[in-house]
Design a protein around this motif. Structure first.
Motif, short mmCIF file in Angstrom:
data_model
loop_
_atom_site.label_atom_id
_atom_site.label_comp_id
_atom_site.label_asym_id
_atom_site.label_seq_id
_atom_site.Cartn_x
_atom_site.Cartn_y
_atom_site.Cartn_z
N VAL A 1 0.84 -1.20 0.00
CA VAL A 1 0.00 0.00 0.00
C VAL A 1 0.87 1.25 0.00
O VAL A 1 1.81 1.36 0.82
N PRO A 2 0.64 2.21 -0.89
CA PRO A 2 1.39 3.47 -0.82
C PRO A 2 1.15 4.16 0.52
O PRO A 2 0.02 4.17 1.04
N ALA A 3 2.20 4.73 1.08
CA ALA A 3 2.07 5.38 2.39
C ALA A 3 1.01 6.48 2.36
O ALA A 3 0.28 6.67 3.35
N SER A 4 0.91 7.19 1.24
CA SER A 4 -0.04 8.30 1.16
C SER A 4 -1.50 7.82 1.19
O SER A 4 -2.41 8.63 1.38
N LYS A 5 -1.72 6.52 0.99
CA LYS A 5 -3.08 5.99 0.93
C LYS A 5 -3.45 5.14 2.14
O LYS A 5 -4.54 4.57 2.18
N PRO B 1 8.20 6.92 -1.76
CA PRO B 1 9.37 6.52 -0.97
C PRO B 1 9.06 5.47 0.09
O PRO B 1 9.93 4.68 0.44
N VAL B 2 7.84 5.47 0.61
CA VAL B 2 7.46 4.53 1.66
C VAL B 2 6.18 3.81 1.24
O VAL B 2 5.26 4.41 0.66
N ALA B 3 6.15 2.52 1.51
CA ALA B 3 4.95 1.73 1.29
C ALA B 3 4.79 0.80 2.49
O ALA B 3 5.68 0.69 3.33
N TYR B 4 3.65 0.13 2.55
CA TYR B 4 3.36 -0.77 3.67
C TYR B 4 2.91 -2.12 3.15
O TYR B 4 2.05 -2.20 2.25
N LEU B 5 3.49 -3.17 3.70
CA LEU B 5 2.95 -4.50 3.49
C LEU B 5 1.70 -4.63 4.35
O LEU B 5 1.75 -4.42 5.57
N CYS B 6 0.60 -4.98 3.72
CA CYS B 6 -0.65 -5.25 4.44
C CYS B 6 -1.04 -6.69 4.16
O CYS B 6 -1.40 -7.03 3.03
N ASP B 7 -0.94 -7.52 5.18
CA ASP B 7 -1.26 -8.94 5.06
C ASP B 7 -2.52 -9.26 5.85
O ASP B 7 -2.66 -8.84 7.00
N LEU B 8 -3.40 -10.04 5.23
CA LEU B 8 -4.51 -10.67 5.94
C LEU B 8 -4.23 -12.16 5.91
O LEU B 8 -4.49 -12.85 4.92
N LEU B 9 -3.64 -12.67 6.99
CA LEU B 9 -3.21 -14.06 7.06
C LEU B 9 -4.33 -14.87 7.72
O LEU B 9 -4.27 -15.22 8.89
N ARG B 10 -5.34 -15.14 6.93
CA ARG B 10 -6.54 -15.80 7.43
C ARG B 10 -6.24 -17.28 7.73
O ARG B 10 -5.61 -17.98 6.93
N MET B 11 -6.75 -17.75 8.85
CA MET B 11 -6.67 -19.17 9.20
C MET B 11 -8.08 -19.63 9.57
O MET B 11 -8.45 -19.69 10.75
N PRO B 12 -8.91 -19.94 8.57
CA PRO B 12 -10.30 -20.32 8.86
C PRO B 12 -10.37 -21.61 9.67
O PRO B 12 -9.53 -22.50 9.51
N PRO B 13 -11.37 -21.74 10.51
CA PRO B 13 -11.54 -23.00 11.25
C PRO B 13 -11.97 -24.11 10.31
O PRO B 13 -12.49 -23.85 9.22
N GLY C 1 -3.21 3.03 -6.46
CA GLY C 1 -1.81 2.99 -6.84
C GLY C 1 -0.99 1.93 -6.12
O GLY C 1 0.25 1.97 -6.17
N GLY C 2 -1.66 0.97 -5.46
CA GLY C 2 -0.95 -0.08 -4.75
C GLY C 2 -0.66 -1.28 -5.62
O GLY C 2 -1.08 -1.36 -6.79
N LYS C 3 0.08 -2.22 -5.05
CA LYS C 3 0.46 -3.45 -5.75
C LYS C 3 0.14 -4.65 -4.88
O LYS C 3 0.04 -4.54 -3.66
N ARG C 4 0.01 -5.79 -5.50
CA ARG C 4 -0.08 -7.03 -4.76
C ARG C 4 1.33 -7.59 -4.59
O ARG C 4 2.26 -7.20 -5.29
N TYR C 5 1.48 -8.50 -3.63
CA TYR C 5 2.68 -9.30 -3.51
C TYR C 5 2.41 -10.59 -4.28
O TYR C 5 1.25 -11.02 -4.40
N LEU C 6 3.45 -11.23 -4.85
CA LEU C 6 3.22 -12.34 -5.77
C LEU C 6 2.50 -13.52 -5.14
O LEU C 6 1.79 -14.25 -5.82
#
Length: 498
Positions: free
Chosen positions: A366-370, A413-425, A449-454
């Motif tokens: 995620v772009p830092a500005s967003k 210049p700055v971005a953030y990794l945003c992970d949703l590491l779901r572990m469904p029951p 303006g964000g990107k996914r991780y592969l």
């Protein structure tokens, strides 16, 4: 028995005994055994002698037919357990000649439960040949500055070997049961990314087998175009067999500070202040439900490395921060214990039945500005139940520190990794709804303006969307594919081109 006869016997296992000729039949699209000189033999392309084995038993094929995501399946026709790099060369050339696809799958989790830790069939080769990455699980050398290892070595095993010598890779993933080659192909996030960048930046040289069957060495100065196409390239142009990885001196201990914020803007200011300041070696964050379940709040984690006789100055390390100080948590850890901190959680997930089901994980940059737009958008829809026994990650990185071109990143210049590491029951009926939600979150991210991780489970990706993902580096990826994998046999599961 001659060595050639022994090698021929090792060629193919699991399709029948007593065969004189074994190989692929394009007529029947299957592996065939036939008596030498028979009419059938003339339709078969014999497999070349190998130092290892080509396995076709249903049990083994089944192990390479799925990944940890649980959404995409497709068994290969054979699995190569290579005895040498030349085996990979031979199988790549054989696959080219017979129009078969090839993908590496290191299945680098614990030895008693090998797993492919991709989420959308990324490492599968349906109907083709899977290469068992564990064939290259040797640690060749460790010096005070570098480790040279096979691509199938897990980060878990590499950390054990380097820590025995008082060393550590500066940046590695938090979950360590992943292969060096697999992580180098996508990036690799962990707690030291804000300071040292992603794991793939720690790779200084690689040995590869290209898609046109050449063994080459590449680095930022030797075959740099190949190096840049392999690192973070999703396995599209070459198969990594060996890597040279940067090391640094490991500390004896780490002191971890967990700070909480009810104000997202304050949390973000402190994250970026600390990243510029550099006082912490480990830095990250996440969002979670408040203790009274009245809403979401935000955590910042800072880790200070130290060794005797140094003693951390807590007041100095926390100076200038704007957290809810009454919620502060401080914990001190032996560094080796900290390195393997995810292992108990993995076991708890397994014991609770969360490990073997589908995993609709989502990883976004995620772009830092967003951040102030995107995170409230996510949290307006996300519920704790949708994470199950999982968790979130929300951690910064300095985009200029990621210099390999195929790591897609926002133009800030700055971005953030945003992970949703779901572990469904077990038996959760809402899996398809989680995937649809992943898609909505991703589409919103792209609009900002964000990107996914592969890695990650995002349904409906097509070549046009991958072209948008890679942006100005798409032409480089395409030209590299044509140059190094002209028959397009490698890593079909990524779906970049079809």
């Amino acid at each position: 028995m001659s060595s050639s006869a022994h090698s021929r016997r090792n060629v193919l296992r699991g399709i029948g005994a007593g065969a004189v000729v074994v190989g692929w039949s394009a007529v029947s699209s299957s592996w065939v055994t036939a008596e030498a000189g028979s009419a059938q033999a003339s339709t078969v392309a014999p497999v070349p002698p190998l130092d290892g084995t080509l396995v076709t038993s249903p049990q083994v094929l089944g192990e390479f037919a799925k990944d940890w995501g649980g959404f995409v399946t497709g068994a290969p026709k054979a699995v190569l357990r290579a005895g040498s790099v030349q085996d990979v060369v031979k199988i790549v050339n054989y696959a080219r000649a017979n129009r078969l696809k090839v993908a590496v799958n290191a299945q680098s989790s614990s030895a008693d439960a090998p797993e492919s830790h991709s989420f959308w069939g990324n490492a599968l080769a349906p109907g083709g040949i899977a290469i068992d990455g564990k064939s290259f699980n040797k640690i060749h050398s460790i010096t005070s500055t570098h480790a040279v290892v096979g691509s199938g070595v897990s980060l878990h095993d590499l950390a054990a070997a380097t820590l025995d010598r008082g060393l550590i890779v500066p940046s590695q993933t938090d979950y360590l049961r992943l292969s060096v080659g697999g992580v180098a192909s996508v990036g690799g996030f962990g707690g030291t990314v804000p300071k040292y960048s992603v794991f793939s930046q720690m790779i200084e040289e690689i040995e590869v087998v290209t898609g046109d069957g050449r063994v080459l060495t590449a680095s930022p100065t030797v075959c740099p175009d190949l190096f840049n196409a392999v690192i973070n390239g999703g396995g599209q142009v070459a198969i990594i067999t060996k890597a040279k990885i940067r090391l640094m001196k490991a500390p004896q201990r780490i002191r971890m500070f967990t700070l909480s914020y009810t104000d997202l803007a304050k949390w973000q200011r402190d994250q970026e202040f600390l990243m510029r300041d550099g006082r912490f070696t480990q830095q990250g964050g996440y969002f979670s439900r408040k203790p009274d379940d009245s809403g979401w709040w935000y955590q910042l984690e800072g880790g200070f490395y130290y060794s005797s006789p140094t003693v951390p100055d807590d007041a100095k390390l926390l100076a200038g921060l704007n957290d809810e100080r009454a919620a502060l948590q401080v914990n001190d850890h032996d560094f080796r214990d900290w390195t393997y901190r995810v292992d108990p959680g993995e076991q708890a997930w397994k014991d609770g039945g969360f490990w073997d089901g589908p995993h609709p994980w989502l990883s976004m940059i995620v772009p830092a500005s967003k951040i102030q737009t995107f995170i409230p958008f996510v949290l307006s829809e996300l519920t704790a139940d949708q994470l199950g026994a999982g968790f979130s990650i929300l951690s910064p990185l300095q985009t200029a520190q990621v210099t390999r071109p195929l790591f897609a990143k926002p133009n800030e210049p700055v971005a953030y990794l945003c992970d949703l590491l779901r572990m469904p029951p077990p038996g959760d009926p809402n899996i398809q709804a989680y995937l649809a939600q992943n898609r909505r979150f991703y589409d919103k991210l792209v609009s900002l303006g964000g990107k996914r991780y592969l890695i990650g489970a995002i349904p409906g990706m097509n070549p046009a969307q991958w072209k948008r993902h890679f942006g100005s580096n798409w032409d480089f990826l395409v030209s590299s594919k044509r140059r190094y994998d002209p028959d397009s046999i490698l890593a079909p599961g990524q779906g970049f081109f079809a």
